[in-house]
Scaffold this motif. Sequence first.
Motif, mmCIF file in Angstrom:
data_model
loop_
_atom_site.group_PDB
_atom_site.id
_atom_site.type_symbol
_atom_site.label_atom_id
_atom_site.label_comp_id
_atom_site.label_asym_id
_atom_site.label_seq_id
_atom_site.Cartn_x
_atom_site.Cartn_y
_atom_site.Cartn_z
ATOM 1 N N LEU A 95 -12.836 -5.899 -19.599
ATOM 2 C CA LEU A 95 -12.553 -5.875 -18.159
ATOM 3 C C LEU A 95 -13.518 -4.981 -17.415
ATOM 4 O O LEU A 95 -13.946 -3.935 -17.924
ATOM 5 N N ILE A 96 -13.832 -5.392 -16.197
ATOM 6 C CA ILE A 96 -14.527 -4.490 -15.278
ATOM 7 C C ILE A 96 -13.886 -4.680 -13.908
ATOM 8 O O ILE A 96 -13.584 -5.805 -13.513
ATOM 9 N N ASP A 97 -13.588 -3.578 -13.222
ATOM 10 C CA ASP A 97 -13.085 -3.724 -11.868
ATOM 11 C C ASP A 97 -13.994 -2.964 -10.921
ATOM 12 O O ASP A 97 -14.696 -2.034 -11.321
ATOM 13 N N ALA A 98 -14.012 -3.397 -9.674
ATOM 14 C CA ALA A 98 -14.779 -2.692 -8.641
ATOM 15 C C ALA A 98 -13.894 -2.556 -7.419
ATOM 16 O O ALA A 98 -13.212 -3.503 -7.026
ATOM 17 N N ALA A 99 -13.914 -1.359 -6.824
ATOM 18 C CA ALA A 99 -13.004 -1.089 -5.719
ATOM 19 C C ALA A 99 -13.517 0.056 -4.856
ATOM 20 O O ALA A 99 -14.068 1.028 -5.359
ATOM 21 N N THR A 100 -13.311 -0.089 -3.553
ATOM 22 C CA THR A 100 -13.463 1.050 -2.647
ATOM 23 C C THR A 100 -12.148 1.813 -2.755
ATOM 24 O O THR A 100 -11.287 1.704 -1.889
ATOM 25 N N LEU A 101 -12.009 2.581 -3.844
ATOM 26 C CA LEU A 101 -10.670 3.042 -4.217
ATOM 27 C C LEU A 101 -10.264 4.376 -3.603
ATOM 28 O O LEU A 101 -9.129 4.528 -3.182
ATOM 29 N N THR A 102 -11.207 5.343 -3.569
ATOM 30 C CA THR A 102 -10.782 6.681 -3.121
ATOM 31 C C THR A 102 -11.831 7.369 -2.236
ATOM 32 O O THR A 102 -13.036 7.233 -2.454
ATOM 33 N N GLY A 103 -11.346 8.130 -1.275
ATOM 34 C CA GLY A 103 -12.221 9.028 -0.530
ATOM 35 C C GLY A 103 -12.699 10.143 -1.455
ATOM 36 O O GLY A 103 -13.785 10.706 -1.268
ATOM 37 N N ALA A 104 -11.896 10.452 -2.465
ATOM 38 C CA ALA A 104 -12.210 11.564 -3.368
ATOM 39 C C ALA A 104 -13.511 11.345 -4.135
ATOM 40 O O ALA A 104 -14.192 12.312 -4.489
ATOM 41 N N VAL A 105 -13.876 10.100 -4.380
ATOM 42 C CA VAL A 105 -15.113 9.861 -5.128
ATOM 43 C C VAL A 105 -16.323 10.304 -4.300
ATOM 44 O O VAL A 105 -17.346 10.731 -4.857
ATOM 45 N N ALA A 106 -16.197 10.256 -2.975
ATOM 46 C CA ALA A 106 -17.278 10.733 -2.111
ATOM 47 C C ALA A 106 -17.388 12.249 -2.188
ATOM 48 O O ALA A 106 -18.488 12.816 -2.150
ATOM 49 N N VAL A 107 -16.248 12.927 -2.324
ATOM 50 C CA VAL A 107 -16.251 14.382 -2.465
ATOM 51 C C VAL A 107 -16.923 14.760 -3.782
ATOM 52 O O VAL A 107 -17.705 15.700 -3.847
ATOM 53 N N ALA A 108 -16.634 13.990 -4.831
ATOM 54 C CA ALA A 108 -17.178 14.305 -6.158
ATOM 55 C C ALA A 108 -18.674 14.014 -6.248
ATOM 56 O O ALA A 108 -19.441 14.826 -6.766
ATOM 57 N N LEU A 109 -19.114 12.876 -5.765
ATOM 58 C CA LEU A 109 -20.478 12.400 -6.066
ATOM 59 C C LEU A 109 -21.339 12.181 -4.826
ATOM 60 O O LEU A 109 -22.510 11.809 -4.950
ATOM 61 N N GLY A 110 -20.792 12.408 -3.647
ATOM 62 C CA GLY A 110 -21.557 12.143 -2.429
ATOM 63 C C GLY A 110 -21.837 10.665 -2.281
ATOM 64 O O GLY A 110 -21.164 9.817 -2.887
ATOM 65 N N THR A 111 -22.880 10.365 -1.499
ATOM 66 C CA THR A 111 -23.215 8.951 -1.294
ATOM 67 C C THR A 111 -24.459 8.565 -2.097
ATOM 68 O O THR A 111 -25.213 7.676 -1.730
ATOM 69 N N VAL A 112 -24.646 9.276 -3.218
ATOM 70 C CA VAL A 112 -25.826 9.032 -4.057
ATOM 71 C C VAL A 112 -25.482 8.194 -5.288
ATOM 72 O O VAL A 112 -26.184 7.240 -5.612
ATOM 73 N N ASN A 113 -24.380 8.569 -5.950
ATOM 74 C CA ASN A 113 -23.911 7.830 -7.119
ATOM 75 C C ASN A 113 -22.529 7.271 -6.837
ATOM 76 O O ASN A 113 -21.698 7.941 -6.222
ATOM 77 N N ALA A 114 -22.267 6.075 -7.316
ATOM 78 C CA ALA A 114 -20.900 5.568 -7.317
ATOM 79 C C ALA A 114 -20.215 6.087 -8.573
ATOM 80 O O ALA A 114 -20.879 6.466 -9.540
ATOM 81 N N GLY A 115 -18.901 6.110 -8.567
ATOM 82 C CA GLY A 115 -18.153 6.598 -9.724
ATOM 83 C C GLY A 115 -17.927 5.496 -10.739
ATOM 84 O O GLY A 115 -17.758 4.330 -10.368
ATOM 85 N N ILE A 121 -10.226 10.468 -10.212
ATOM 86 C CA ILE A 121 -9.892 10.371 -11.639
ATOM 87 C C ILE A 121 -8.442 9.920 -11.829
ATOM 88 O O ILE A 121 -8.155 9.062 -12.665
ATOM 89 N N THR A 122 -7.522 10.491 -11.049
ATOM 90 C CA THR A 122 -6.120 10.080 -11.217
ATOM 91 C C THR A 122 -5.934 8.627 -10.796
ATOM 92 O O THR A 122 -5.110 7.905 -11.357
ATOM 93 N N ALA A 123 -6.738 8.170 -9.827
ATOM 94 C CA ALA A 123 -6.696 6.749 -9.449
ATOM 95 C C ALA A 123 -7.144 5.882 -10.621
ATOM 96 O O ALA A 123 -6.542 4.847 -10.927
ATOM 97 N N ALA A 124 -8.197 6.330 -11.313
ATOM 98 C CA ALA A 124 -8.683 5.591 -12.481
ATOM 99 C C ALA A 124 -7.654 5.621 -13.605
ATOM 100 O O ALA A 124 -7.445 4.622 -14.297
ATOM 101 N N GLU A 125 -6.991 6.772 -13.780
ATOM 102 C CA GLU A 125 -5.928 6.867 -14.799
ATOM 103 C C GLU A 125 -4.819 5.862 -14.513
ATOM 104 O O GLU A 125 -4.239 5.275 -15.428
ATOM 105 N N PHE A 126 -4.531 5.675 -13.242
ATOM 106 C CA PHE A 126 -3.505 4.700 -12.853
ATOM 107 C C PHE A 126 -3.911 3.298 -13.331
ATOM 108 O O PHE A 126 -3.117 2.584 -13.946
ATOM 109 N N LEU A 127 -5.156 2.925 -13.084
ATOM 110 C CA LEU A 127 -5.624 1.594 -13.500
ATOM 111 C C LEU A 127 -5.630 1.451 -15.018
ATOM 112 O O LEU A 127 -5.324 0.384 -15.562
ATOM 113 N N LYS A 128 -5.971 2.559 -15.683
ATOM 114 C CA LYS A 128 -6.057 2.549 -17.157
ATOM 115 C C LYS A 128 -4.729 2.152 -17.793
ATOM 116 O O LYS A 128 -4.700 1.476 -18.834
#
Length: 503
Positions: free
Chosen positions: A375-395, A449-456
Amino acid sequence: MRTELSFTDLPDIETELLAVLAVDTQTEKGPDAKPIPQLLTSNAAVTASAAAVLASGEFKAGANETLLFHAPAGVKAKRLLIVGLGKQAKATVHSVRNAAGTAVRFTKPRGIRELVFALPESDSLPPGPCSRSAVEGAFIGDYDPDTYRSDRQDLSVQSFTVAAPPTADKAAEKAAFKEGVIVGESQNFARVLVNEPGNKLTPTEFGKRAAAMSKEVGLACEVHSTKKIKELKMGAFWSVSQGSEEPPALIVMRYEPKGVKGGPVLGLVGKGITFDTGGISIKPGDNMEKMKYDMAGGAAMAGAMRAIALLKPKVRVIGIICASENMPDGKAQKPGDVQTAMSGKTIEIINTDAEGRLVLADGIAYARQLGATHLIDAATLTGAVAVALGTVNAGAFSNDDDTFAKFNTALETSGEKFWRLPLGDEYAEMIKSDIGDIKNTGGRYGGAITAAEFLKVFAEDTPWIHLDIAAMAWIEENRPYIAKGPSGVAVRSILEWVRSYSA
Ligand code: BES
Ligand code: MN
Ligand code: ZN
């Protein structure tokens, strides 16, 4: 945009504009170090025509730096455009993609309708991959999100020609070039969808566009709505849709190559929230208009499926888009509600704005039911990923190192930046609920990360990758090679990951 591949000698090409690449070959550092730009062509006439201007020091060959001059001597082209790739040691096939985009975006507003892009001649820049990335870059650069502007002047570049060295392997060049067209057009297909406002691209309309595209490229496609979602007991998906007048759409696209019987079945699952108000946990008004792009994960899957259908890897693929609005209403779900997902797990709703994981939970379960082995999923899932990685890398996240290794390899071809973030039991603890099995938010810290744990929880033991593209799907400022607006991120990486399973 028409695209062509030419093997004609550069000086003999009659065109409005000939774009040639240059690198900075200066290797020393320090205050006296001066950039030494060098054209990446072995053609003596072109080199001679640019010699004076390169010697002047006006042009430093920085990445995406441009220099134009008219009536180049000894060359039939009317104009010569030099595009910088930056430092020679750092120039890659990905810099070539951007340089092609830069050349197109330079040309476009000037009303010049055609250009020829000379492939770099350099040992570190192989012609095949460069042809592909140049064409991709041209399509990416040509797109502007101005569909709804009545003052729109259709300045699109009409013809883009890649000029390969006459010595290049013609069959290999042609194949790579064709790939570039498919990939560039597929990325733009996703961008067009992402740019559509919520009132135009409803879940139903998303389904229609996916079905029309599928028909065009030969994919099987079914679009289901409320009835099927309830039949499948997709309680998590439906909980998001129940507060909306617009019915949801469960979009299923299938790619089944002839003669491929066994082997893996790849499940691609995209978040397709066509507008995210937050629901009862309503979002603040500032920037809420951007929440039309909350379907970018779904659009990426549609774009990837398009490219897969045309490039025909020998592996079965199922693409699923969970399309819905997230609206506040008398019928909307409330914080504190408990929902039963398709898998049987119960979810305590803490925040109705954490809706993406709810629709994906059931999308992932459905992909597994349909036989997905990876499986692979793609989502505009969290604002938190922008806090973690900025707008340079996607999570990026995964429950399986081997599967993720294949994704990392895919990034070498796609040139997109994803950074793997951790998962683990301590994070899983953060989404345990006293009321049900899990809750849909894990608190302030580690939100991506907790959003990803939810999907897991819903991927269970199936190898799975999650891509959080919230901070990468919409570009806030114009760049030389891409317009601000929808980026089409993840289309290329998902495609290459899929191709890595081809038998
Ligand atoms: N669609 C948003 C995430 C998002 C934010 C995408 C900014 C693009 C730009 C998602 O549905 C959301 O609202 N997430 C919440 C989760 C929270 C309530 C746990 C968030 O990130 O604030
Ligand atoms: Mn939300
Ligand atoms: Zn959302």
